[in-house]
Enzyme design. Structure first.
Site: not given
Length: 429
Positions: A136, A138, A143, A152, A212, A214, A246, A250, A253, A257, A266, A270, A363, A377
């Site tokens: 998978d 990104y 996204h 961040r 997600e 995709e 997917d 959260r 995760q 992670y 995850k 799927t 995503t 989101e």
């Protein structure tokens, strides 16, 4: 585009311009085998091949069409290569065309039509391929940026490597399921209070179950161990495309992670759509993706500018009471990295891809909230509820009994809708 002698609604995803392949079981044949979707019907290729002979479907000198189309997966067909896929698709288009060059084979053969054309509602769909590996990526720029801002801030939203190569992780192939398969809410380690010291996780069902939106890409052609696939050859390794959800936990995760990335948050499910839209069917819908401000390495440089597809994508959420809301609409053109670039980077160090391997785009979101491909989101990281059904209900993440349905389609200037059908899953507690 030519017209079909079949009555096909203009709003159908499965026009004569499409011809997607899948694995079916029918009331007359419970063993999984190959079919194509056309309008509200499935054309049973096992029945067709048996009756009209291999020379009327596959190129001369090719494998027996009955042997290929009687297989329980599309792997054998995929391995025949892009030129064969194109030939078979064009032959089927001709057989189904109003002006077919061989009306005797199907159009005017009432007995064969009765046996080979099966209503879609009477057909059971299966996973289209044996999936050996799943990676998978990104590649959805908006996204990646939106999620980066949450954690961040806008100045450091994207990691420094993001514009240099398509970032990805190795997913779990064994939990990929076909549309319609229920999805059980996973249990995992969750940090209820991230600010606590010391950290004290609990084991509990996820409270932040997400989706997600995709695209998935199936590989048709292998490369030997140690031999990378060049960017100019990468297209020949593509079989076709599906919608891909997917599912993501959260809260699981977020705790797990660091430092190695996604794991139990995850790997529980799927979902993919059952019909594989061949690469050739999407060629008319090529467009430019998100512009990359960073000069890329030579092995990632594509000769053409139109490297992604303008696929209209939608997410529906249906509550346990049966109320459906469209919570997002976006487009496949919101990818910054193309699937050929993903293939070239994936194999750069000599990693061998195999027929049936699945690549996820990551995503796909647009630049505004209503184009978000994830609930993370839409809820701004779980900080606010978003409305369903004109404000009667709200969500931040999924509840038990919720059903998520992904849709994707393209419409050309000359008509002929090319779509994927539905990619659906219902949450079970």
């Amino acid at each position: 585009m030519a017209r079909s002698w079949l009555d096909i609604d203009p709003s159908s995803d499965f026009s004569l311009a499409n011809i997607p392949f899948g694995i079916i079981s029918t009331p007359d044949d419970s063993s999984p085998h190959v079919g194509i979707a056309i309008g509200t019907y499935v054309l049973d290729l096992k029945v067709l091949a048996l009756q009209i002979g291999p020379e009327n479907l596959l190129p001369s000198g090719g494998a027996s069409s009955l042997a290929v189309f009687a297989q329980p997966t599309l792997n054998a067909f995929a391995q025949l290569g892009r030129s064969v896929h194109r030939h078979v698709r064009e032959r089927i288009q001709d057989l189904l065309s109003e002006d077919t060059t061989r009306p005797d084979l199907l159009k005017n053969n009432a007995e064969l039509r009765e046996r080979a054309l099966v209503p879609q509602q009477s057909v059971q769909m299966h996973l289209p391929m044996v999936i050996g590996d799943y990676t998978d990526f990104y590649a959805g720029y908006h996204h990646a940026y939106a999620v980066g801002v949450m954690f961040r801030g806008p100045e450091n939203a994207l990691q420094p490597n993001y514009t240099h190569f398509p970032v990805g992780y190795h997913g779990r192939a064994s939990s990929i399921v076909v549309s319609g398969t229920p999805v059980r809410r996973p249990v995992g380690q969750i940090l209820q209070d991230p600010k606590a010291d010391p950290k004290r996780p609990t084991v509990a069902p996820t409270q932040r179950l997400d989706i997600e939106l995709e695209l998935g890409c199936f590989i048709s052609k292998s490369n030997p161990l140690g031999q990378p696939v060049g960017i100019d050859e990468a297209e020949e390794h593509v079989f076709g495309y599906v919608l891909l959800n997917d599912w993501s936990a959260r809260d699981i995760q977020a705790w797990e992670y660091v430092p190695l990335g996604p794991f139990n948050g995850k790997n529980f499910a799927t979902t993919i759509s059952p019909w594989v839209v061949l690469a050739d069917a999407l060629e008319p819908f090529r467009t430019k993706g998100i512009e990359n401000p960073t000069p890329v390495q030579e092995y990632l440089k594509e000769k053409r500018e139109a490297t992604v597809y303008d696929i209209h994508l939608e997410v529906d959420l249906t509550t346990p009471e049966g109320n459906t809301s469209t919570v997002a609409k976006t487009s496949g053109k919101n990818l910054m990295w193309s699937f050929p670039q993903m293939i070239a980077h994936h194999t750069l160090g000599g990693c061998p891809l195999r027929p049936g391997d699945l690549l996820g785009s990551g995503t796909i979101s647009g630049p505004v909230p209503e184009q978000s491909g994830s609930l993370l989101e839409l809820s701004e990281g779980g900080k606010r509820e978003f409305q369903l059904n004109g404000g009667n209900e709200t969500r931040m993440f999924l509840k038990d009994g919720d059903t998520v349905t992904l849709r994707g389609f393209c419409v050309g200037k000359a008509g002929g809708r090319v779509g994927f059908g539905e990619c659906t899953g219902r949450v079970q507690g």
